[in-house]
Design a protein around this motif. Sequence first.
Motif, PDB file in Angstrom:
ATOM      1  N   MET A   1      43.498  46.242  71.871  1.00 29.90           N
ATOM      2  CA  MET A   1      43.772  46.988  70.672  1.00 29.90           C
ATOM      3  C   MET A   1      44.306  46.040  69.601  1.00 29.90           C
ATOM      4  O   MET A   1      45.159  45.203  69.848  1.00 29.90           O
ATOM      5  CB  MET A   1      44.782  48.089  70.987  1.00 29.90           C
ATOM      6  N   MET A   2      43.792  46.189  68.392  1.00 26.88           N
ATOM      7  CA  MET A   2      44.168  45.326  67.288  1.00 26.88           C
ATOM      8  C   MET A   2      45.464  45.814  66.633  1.00 26.88           C
ATOM      9  O   MET A   2      45.618  46.989  66.345  1.00 26.88           O
ATOM     10  CB  MET A   2      43.042  45.309  66.260  1.00 26.88           C
ATOM     11  N   LYS A   3      46.369  44.870  66.403  1.00 26.93           N
ATOM     12  CA  LYS A   3      47.632  45.200  65.754  1.00 26.93           C
ATOM     13  C   LYS A   3      47.427  45.215  64.236  1.00 26.93           C
ATOM     14  O   LYS A   3      46.871  44.291  63.659  1.00 26.93           O
ATOM     15  CB  LYS A   3      48.690  44.158  66.132  1.00 26.93           C
ATOM     16  N   VAL A   4      47.870  46.271  63.588  1.00 21.06           N
ATOM     17  CA  VAL A   4      47.697  46.431  62.148  1.00 21.06           C
ATOM     18  C   VAL A   4      49.008  46.084  61.442  1.00 21.06           C
ATOM     19  O   VAL A   4      50.062  46.599  61.801  1.00 21.06           O
ATOM     20  CB  VAL A   4      47.276  47.881  61.799  1.00 21.06           C
ATOM     21  N   ASN A   5      48.914  45.211  60.441  1.00 20.38           N
ATOM     22  CA  ASN A   5      50.060  44.848  59.633  1.00 20.38           C
ATOM     23  C   ASN A   5      50.153  45.864  58.490  1.00 20.38           C
ATOM     24  O   ASN A   5      49.480  45.756  57.477  1.00 20.38           O
ATOM     25  CB  ASN A   5      49.884  43.430  59.089  1.00 20.38           C
ATOM     26  N   VAL A   6      50.986  46.881  58.681  1.00 18.05           N
ATOM     27  CA  VAL A   6      51.073  47.999  57.741  1.00 18.05           C
ATOM     28  C   VAL A   6      51.503  47.558  56.338  1.00 18.05           C
ATOM     29  O   VAL A   6      50.900  47.994  55.360  1.00 18.05           O
ATOM     30  CB  VAL A   6      51.981  49.120  58.294  1.00 18.05           C
ATOM     31  N   PRO A   7      52.524  46.698  56.182  1.00 22.16           N
ATOM     32  CA  PRO A   7      52.916  46.323  54.818  1.00 22.16           C
ATOM     33  C   PRO A   7      51.785  45.661  54.017  1.00 22.16           C
ATOM     34  O   PRO A   7      51.575  45.988  52.861  1.00 22.16           O
ATOM     35  CB  PRO A   7      54.088  45.366  55.019  1.00 22.16           C
ATOM     36  N   ILE A   8      51.054  44.757  54.646  1.00 18.41           N
ATOM     37  CA  ILE A   8      49.967  44.103  53.904  1.00 18.41           C
ATOM     38  C   ILE A   8      48.819  45.080  53.662  1.00 18.41           C
ATOM     39  O   ILE A   8      48.152  45.030  52.631  1.00 18.41           O
ATOM     40  CB  ILE A   8      49.479  42.799  54.565  1.00 18.41           C
ATOM     41  N   GLN A   9      48.606  45.986  54.580  1.00 19.53           N
ATOM     42  CA  GLN A   9      47.571  47.003  54.402  1.00 19.53           C
ATOM     43  C   GLN A   9      47.893  47.882  53.183  1.00 19.53           C
ATOM     44  O   GLN A   9      47.022  48.163  52.360  1.00 19.53           O
ATOM     45  CB  GLN A   9      47.445  47.855  55.660  1.00 19.53           C
ATOM     46  N   LYS A  10      49.155  48.268  53.038  1.00 15.61           N
ATOM     47  CA  LYS A  10      49.576  49.067  51.887  1.00 15.61           C
ATOM     48  C   LYS A  10      49.414  48.274  50.589  1.00 15.61           C
ATOM     49  O   LYS A  10      49.010  48.815  49.564  1.00 15.61           O
ATOM     50  CB  LYS A  10      51.017  49.532  52.046  1.00 15.61           C
ATOM     51  N   GLU A  11      49.737  46.987  50.644  1.00 15.38           N
ATOM     52  CA  GLU A  11      49.609  46.141  49.465  1.00 15.38           C
ATOM     53  C   GLU A  11      48.146  46.000  49.058  1.00 15.38           C
ATOM     54  O   GLU A  11      47.811  46.029  47.876  1.00 15.38           O
ATOM     55  CB  GLU A  11      50.229  44.768  49.747  1.00 15.38           C
ATOM     56  N   ILE A  12      47.278  45.851  50.024  1.00 19.65           N
ATOM     57  CA  ILE A  12      45.839  45.743  49.747  1.00 19.65           C
ATOM     58  C   ILE A  12      45.324  47.034  49.120  1.00 19.65           C
ATOM     59  O   ILE A  12      44.530  47.002  48.171  1.00 19.65           O
ATOM     60  CB  ILE A  12      45.051  45.387  51.027  1.00 19.65           C
ATOM     61  N   ILE A  13      45.781  48.156  49.595  1.00 11.68           N
ATOM     62  CA  ILE A  13      45.365  49.451  49.028  1.00 11.68           C
ATOM     63  C   ILE A  13      45.832  49.559  47.576  1.00 11.68           C
ATOM     64  O   ILE A  13      45.065  49.974  46.697  1.00 11.68           O
ATOM     65  CB  ILE A  13      45.880  50.619  49.889  1.00 11.68           C
ATOM     66  N   ARG A  14      47.087  49.162  47.303  1.00  9.60           N
ATOM     67  CA  ARG A  14      47.583  49.192  45.922  1.00  9.60           C
ATOM     68  C   ARG A  14      46.780  48.248  45.026  1.00  9.60           C
ATOM     69  O   ARG A  14      46.430  48.580  43.893  1.00  9.60           O
ATOM     70  CB  ARG A  14      49.062  48.784  45.861  1.00  9.60           C
ATOM     71  N   TYR A  15      46.456  47.064  45.556  1.00 10.58           N
ATOM     72  CA  TYR A  15      45.666  46.079  44.816  1.00 10.58           C
ATOM     73  C   TYR A  15      44.268  46.627  44.529  1.00 10.58           C
ATOM     74  O   TYR A  15      43.769  46.512  43.414  1.00 10.58           O
ATOM     75  CB  TYR A  15      45.610  44.778  45.611  1.00 10.58           C
ATOM     76  N   GLN A  16      43.672  47.238  45.521  1.00  9.65           N
ATOM     77  CA  GLN A  16      42.343  47.822  45.361  1.00  9.65           C
ATOM     78  C   GLN A  16      42.359  48.917  44.286  1.00  9.65           C
ATOM     79  O   GLN A  16      41.448  49.000  43.464  1.00  9.65           O
ATOM     80  CB  GLN A  16      41.860  48.379  46.690  1.00  9.65           C
ATOM     81  N   GLU A  17      43.406  49.726  44.278  1.00  9.72           N
ATOM     82  CA  GLU A  17      43.528  50.778  43.259  1.00  9.72           C
ATOM     83  C   GLU A  17      43.664  50.175  41.866  1.00  9.72           C
ATOM     84  O   GLU A  17      43.080  50.677  40.909  1.00  9.72           O
ATOM     85  CB  GLU A  17      44.720  51.689  43.568  1.00  9.72           C
ATOM     86  N   GLN A  18      44.423  49.082  41.755  1.00 14.76           N
ATOM     87  CA  GLN A  18      44.566  48.441  40.455  1.00 14.76           C
ATOM     88  C   GLN A  18      43.248  47.798  40.022  1.00 14.76           C
ATOM     89  O   GLN A  18      42.869  47.882  38.852  1.00 14.76           O
ATOM     90  CB  GLN A  18      45.685  47.407  40.475  1.00 14.76           C
ATOM     91  N   LEU A  19      42.548  47.179  40.952  1.00 18.32           N
ATOM     92  CA  LEU A  19      41.238  46.618  40.622  1.00 18.32           C
ATOM     93  C   LEU A  19      40.291  47.703  40.112  1.00 18.32           C
ATOM     94  O   LEU A  19      39.533  47.476  39.166  1.00 18.32           O
ATOM     95  CB  LEU A  19      40.620  45.931  41.848  1.00 18.32           C
ATOM     96  N   ASN A  20      40.347  48.864  40.732  1.00 14.96           N
ATOM     97  CA  ASN A  20      39.481  49.972  40.315  1.00 14.96           C
ATOM     98  C   ASN A  20      39.736  50.364  38.864  1.00 14.96           C
ATOM     99  O   ASN A  20      38.802  50.767  38.159  1.00 14.96           O
ATOM    100  CB  ASN A  20      39.652  51.182  41.228  1.00 14.96           C
ATOM    101  N   LEU A  21      40.984  50.262  38.397  1.00 15.17           N
ATOM    102  CA  LEU A  21      41.294  50.554  36.996  1.00 15.17           C
ATOM    103  C   LEU A  21      40.565  49.602  36.045  1.00 15.17           C
ATOM    104  O   LEU A  21      40.282  49.955  34.905  1.00 15.17           O
ATOM    105  CB  LEU A  21      42.802  50.457  36.745  1.00 15.17           C
ATOM    106  N   PHE A  22      40.258  48.420  36.538  1.00 15.33           N
ATOM    107  CA  PHE A  22      39.551  47.411  35.747  1.00 15.33           C
ATOM    108  C   PHE A  22      38.049  47.401  36.059  1.00 15.33           C
ATOM    109  O   PHE A  22      37.341  46.487  35.661  1.00 15.33           O
ATOM    110  CB  PHE A  22      40.143  46.023  36.016  1.00 15.33           C
ATOM    111  N   ARG A  23      37.612  48.411  36.807  1.00 19.54           N
ATOM    112  CA  ARG A  23      36.205  48.549  37.221  1.00 19.54           C
ATOM    113  C   ARG A  23      35.720  47.343  38.027  1.00 19.54           C
ATOM    114  O   ARG A  23      34.619  46.842  37.840  1.00 19.54           O
ATOM    115  CB  ARG A  23      35.308  48.767  36.003  1.00 19.54           C
ATOM    116  N   ILE A  24      36.604  46.875  38.912  1.00 20.60           N
ATOM    117  CA  ILE A  24      36.270  45.770  39.809  1.00 20.60           C
ATOM    118  C   ILE A  24      36.338  46.297  41.226  1.00 20.60           C
ATOM    119  O   ILE A  24      37.319  46.914  41.621  1.00 20.60           O
ATOM    120  CB  ILE A  24      37.254  44.589  39.632  1.00 20.60           C
ATOM    121  N   SER A  25      35.307  46.040  41.992  1.00 22.34           N
ATOM    122  CA  SER A  25      35.255  46.471  43.383  1.00 22.34           C
ATOM    123  C   SER A  25      35.718  45.329  44.283  1.00 22.34           C
ATOM    124  O   SER A  25      35.200  44.204  44.191  1.00 22.34           O
ATOM    125  CB  SER A  25      33.819  46.866  43.744  1.00 22.34           C
TER     126      SER A  25
END
Length: 111
Positions: A1-25
């Motif tokens: 089973m793969m261990k998930v690093n929750v803090p970095i996962q949350k940061e990536i989600i926030r980053y992805q949301e901010q990128l979406n505001l700039f129309r970047i995938s």
Amino acid sequence: MMKVNVPIQKEIIRYQEQLNLFRISIQHLPARMPSDASTRAWCRDVALKLAETQSLIDHVFKAKKLPYRELAKQFLFRISSLKRHSNYILALFLIKHGDYQLLHKHLNHIL
């Protein structure tokens, strides 16, 4: 089973949301990354200069795009090069300017 690093996962989600505001995938960023190391270094320099200049920061967040003319005038960058690499520059800028300590630490070699 793969261990998930929750803090970095949350940061990536926030980053992805901010990128979406700039129309970047986030999925398309690897394809937008310049293949030449000197071009990547130039993009990093543009992003750092952008992150250090408050008037340019304000413009980026207001217009949701790079301030091409202002960057060209202040730092003598070519507008065509800025446009060609704008998504990559913006992605680096958002990591540098935003509250993304884990991403910044993970990507320290390019930032």
